[in-house]
Design an enzyme around this catalytic site. Structure first.
Site, PDB file in Angstrom:
ATOM      1  N   PRO A  89       0.681  -0.979   0.327  1.00 45.66           N
ATOM      2  CA  PRO A  89       0.128   0.230   0.411  1.00 45.66           C
ATOM      3  C   PRO A  89       1.144   1.226   0.076  1.00 45.66           C
ATOM      4  O   PRO A  89       0.707   2.736   0.034  1.00 45.66           O
ATOM      5  CB  PRO A  89      -0.220  -0.016   1.654  1.00 45.66           C
ATOM      6  CG  PRO A  89      -0.411  -1.098   2.024  1.00 45.66           C
ATOM      7  CD  PRO A  89       0.558  -2.027   0.873  1.00 45.66           C
ATOM      8  N   GLU A 116       2.522  -8.365   8.490  1.00 44.79           N
ATOM      9  CA  GLU A 116       2.461  -6.695   8.629  1.00 44.79           C
ATOM     10  C   GLU A 116       3.347  -5.999   7.431  1.00 44.79           C
ATOM     11  O   GLU A 116       4.381  -5.002   7.280  1.00 44.79           O
ATOM     12  CB  GLU A 116       3.068  -6.350  10.109  1.00 44.79           C
ATOM     13  CG  GLU A 116       2.438  -6.538  11.097  1.00 44.79           C
ATOM     14  CD  GLU A 116       1.410  -5.813  11.340  1.00 44.79           C
ATOM     15  OE1 GLU A 116       1.153  -4.692  10.958  1.00 44.79           O
ATOM     16  OE2 GLU A 116       0.580  -6.196  12.204  1.00 44.79           O
ATOM     17  N   ARG A 154      -4.739  -7.016 -21.009  1.00 39.11           N
ATOM     18  CA  ARG A 154      -5.837  -6.141 -21.690  1.00 39.11           C
ATOM     19  C   ARG A 154      -5.064  -6.133 -22.741  1.00 39.11           C
ATOM     20  O   ARG A 154      -5.172  -5.212 -23.989  1.00 39.11           O
ATOM     21  CB  ARG A 154      -6.905  -5.555 -20.653  1.00 39.11           C
ATOM     22  CG  ARG A 154      -7.613  -6.120 -19.482  1.00 39.11           C
ATOM     23  CD  ARG A 154      -8.861  -5.221 -19.106  1.00 39.11           C
ATOM     24  NE  ARG A 154      -9.551  -4.084 -20.176  1.00 39.11           N
ATOM     25  CZ  ARG A 154     -10.728  -5.178 -20.918  1.00 39.11           C
ATOM     26  NH1 ARG A 154     -10.414  -6.142 -20.275  1.00 39.11           N
ATOM     27  NH2 ARG A 154     -11.713  -4.641 -21.695  1.00 39.11           N
ATOM     28  N   ASP A 169     -12.020   2.138 -24.144  1.00 38.69           N
ATOM     29  CA  ASP A 169     -11.958   1.999 -22.909  1.00 38.69           C
ATOM     30  C   ASP A 169     -11.914   3.608 -21.582  1.00 38.69           C
ATOM     31  O   ASP A 169     -10.570   3.952 -22.331  1.00 38.69           O
ATOM     32  CB  ASP A 169     -10.844   0.528 -21.780  1.00 38.69           C
ATOM     33  CG  ASP A 169     -12.007  -0.402 -22.399  1.00 38.69           C
ATOM     34  OD1 ASP A 169     -13.176  -0.752 -21.930  1.00 38.69           O
ATOM     35  OD2 ASP A 169     -11.165  -1.533 -21.513  1.00 38.69           O
TER      36      ASP A 169
HETATM   37  N1  SAM Z   1       1.798  -2.831   7.302  1.00 41.20           N
HETATM   38  C1  SAM Z   1       1.678  -2.628   5.635  1.00 41.20           C
HETATM   39  C2  SAM Z   1       1.318  -0.834   5.927  1.00 41.20           C
HETATM   40  O1  SAM Z   1       0.252  -0.773   7.294  1.00 41.20           O
HETATM   41  O2  SAM Z   1       1.676  -0.843   4.317  1.00 41.20           O
HETATM   42  C3  SAM Z   1       0.227  -3.217   5.502  1.00 41.20           C
HETATM   43  C4  SAM Z   1       0.002  -4.739   5.253  1.00 41.20           C
HETATM   44  S1  SAM Z   1      -0.652  -5.859   4.529  1.00 41.20           S
HETATM   45  C5  SAM Z   1      -1.827  -6.268   5.820  1.00 41.20           C
HETATM   46  C6  SAM Z   1       0.006  -7.006   3.467  1.00 41.20           C
HETATM   47  C7  SAM Z   1       0.351  -7.136   2.475  1.00 41.20           C
HETATM   48  O3  SAM Z   1      -1.113  -6.840   1.985  1.00 41.20           O
HETATM   49  C8  SAM Z   1       1.366  -6.406   1.805  1.00 41.20           C
HETATM   50  O4  SAM Z   1       2.455  -6.540   2.252  1.00 41.20           O
HETATM   51  C9  SAM Z   1       1.025  -5.758   0.631  1.00 41.20           C
HETATM   52  O5  SAM Z   1       1.775  -6.693  -0.276  1.00 41.20           O
HETATM   53  C10 SAM Z   1      -0.712  -6.577   0.606  1.00 41.20           C
HETATM   54  N2  SAM Z   1      -1.698  -4.877  -0.046  1.00 41.20           N
HETATM   55  C11 SAM Z   1      -1.687  -4.511   0.750  1.00 41.20           C
HETATM   56  N3  SAM Z   1      -2.267  -3.236   0.183  1.00 41.20           N
HETATM   57  C12 SAM Z   1      -2.384  -2.958  -0.467  1.00 41.20           C
HETATM   58  C13 SAM Z   1      -2.382  -2.092  -1.421  1.00 41.20           C
HETATM   59  N4  SAM Z   1      -3.174  -0.930  -1.307  1.00 41.20           N
HETATM   60  N5  SAM Z   1      -1.625  -2.451  -2.854  1.00 41.20           N
HETATM   61  C14 SAM Z   1      -1.098  -3.081  -3.539  1.00 41.20           C
HETATM   62  N6  SAM Z   1      -0.827  -4.473  -2.194  1.00 41.20           N
HETATM   63  C15 SAM Z   1      -1.366  -4.514  -1.188  1.00 41.20           C
END
Ligand code: SAM
Length: 248
Positions: A89, A116, A154, A169
């Site tokens: 994220p 995490e 795509r 699109d």
């Molecule tokens: N503690 C992290 C933070 O707050 O940045 C979040 C960890 S999340 C619960 C677990 C995993 O989900 C991440 O390591 C990532 O690979 C994936 N993930 C979660 N949100 C994402 C997003 N918006 N885009 C891409 N991957 C995401």
């Protein structure tokens, strides 16, 4: 184009690849997607992929070694990837332009986090890029990886049956798509606009372009600043703005 997806939930990813446009791309040999179970790159009896965070605090952190081994193995068996992407994220936002750009890359590895997140040294020492699919937190990178593979696929010739669909699109021309209708011509009190029933191709084209501009202006005015409009588009935009001024 080659994709390699590294995850602790391979079946979840495989299920998402088994249907629809992406699966057709795989069947046609346009896409080669391999899903790798991260646990096969562990060395202990319990196949451990996570550990407690240094410094304490809640949750678990994904260990760096299995992920590094997975990328090494993929490199040996499938060739050196063009990009090794950490789904996170906190990454750069994945969008239409990024999907188009990445569709020119021959080989992309996607690393799915859980818990995490992933030990920071994977970001600095193994990954070449970090991508987010939006400002929200998923429980894992698997759904994000599927989103990235789908959106990129795509743009590969032959994956979507009719290339005009992709060209028309939302975002392709910097605008949102026009509204679509199919039979019946009347449903729930709503009528299909007469022009779409007229069989007059030029009128239909103009109506759709106008509808696309109107919709973008109403819903995503931010896109109007970057859309590159031709003379006809600019004239239509003036017409819509004049119309709106008259109404207000
Ligand atoms: N503690 C992290 C933070 O707050 O940045 C979040 C960890 S999340 C619960 C677990 C995993 O989900 C991440 O390591 C990532 O690979 C994936 N993930 C979660 N949100 C994402 C997003 N918006 N885009 C891409 N991957 C995401």
């Amino acid at each position: 184009m080659k994709f390699d997806i590294v995850t602790i939930f391979p079946r979840m990813v495989e299920a998402g690849l088994a249907e629809g446009v992406v699966s057709r791309g795989i069947e046609r040999g346009i896409l080669s997607v391999q899903v790798h179970d991260l646990r096969t790159y562990t060395t202990d009896r319990h196949r451990t992929v996570d550990d407690v965070p240094y410094g304490g605090g809640p949750g678990m952190v994904m260990k760096p070694e299995p992920l590094a081994r997975a990328v090494e193995d993929i490199t040996q068996r499938r060739g050196t990837p063009t990009s090794v992407i950490l789904l996170s994220p906190q990454g750069r936002r994945f969008d239409h332009a990024e999907a188009v750009r990445m569709s020119a890359l021959p080989h992309v590895v996607l690393l799915c986090g859980r818990y995490e997140g992933i030990d920071e040294r994977v970001r600095t020492g193994v990954a070449t890029d970090e991508l987010s699919i939006g400002d929200f937190v998923l429980s894992g990178g698997e759904l994000a990886a599927l989103v990235v593979v789908d959106a990129i696929s795509r743009h590969l010739p032959g994956v979507v049956g009719d290339a005009r669909s992709v060209a028309e699109d939302s975002f392709s021309r910097g605008l949102l798509d026009y509204p679509h209708y199919t039979r019946p011509s009347e449903f729930a009190g709503g009528q299909v606009p007469d022009v779409l029933l007229s069989g007059h191709h030029e009128d239909v084209r103009r109506w759709r372009k106008m509808a696309s501009l109107r919709r973008t202006l109403e819903r995503r005015p931010d896109l109007m600043n970057i859309a590159s409009l031709d003379d006809e588009g600019r004239a239509m935009l003036d017409e819509i703005r004049n119309e709106q001024e008259r109404k207000s």
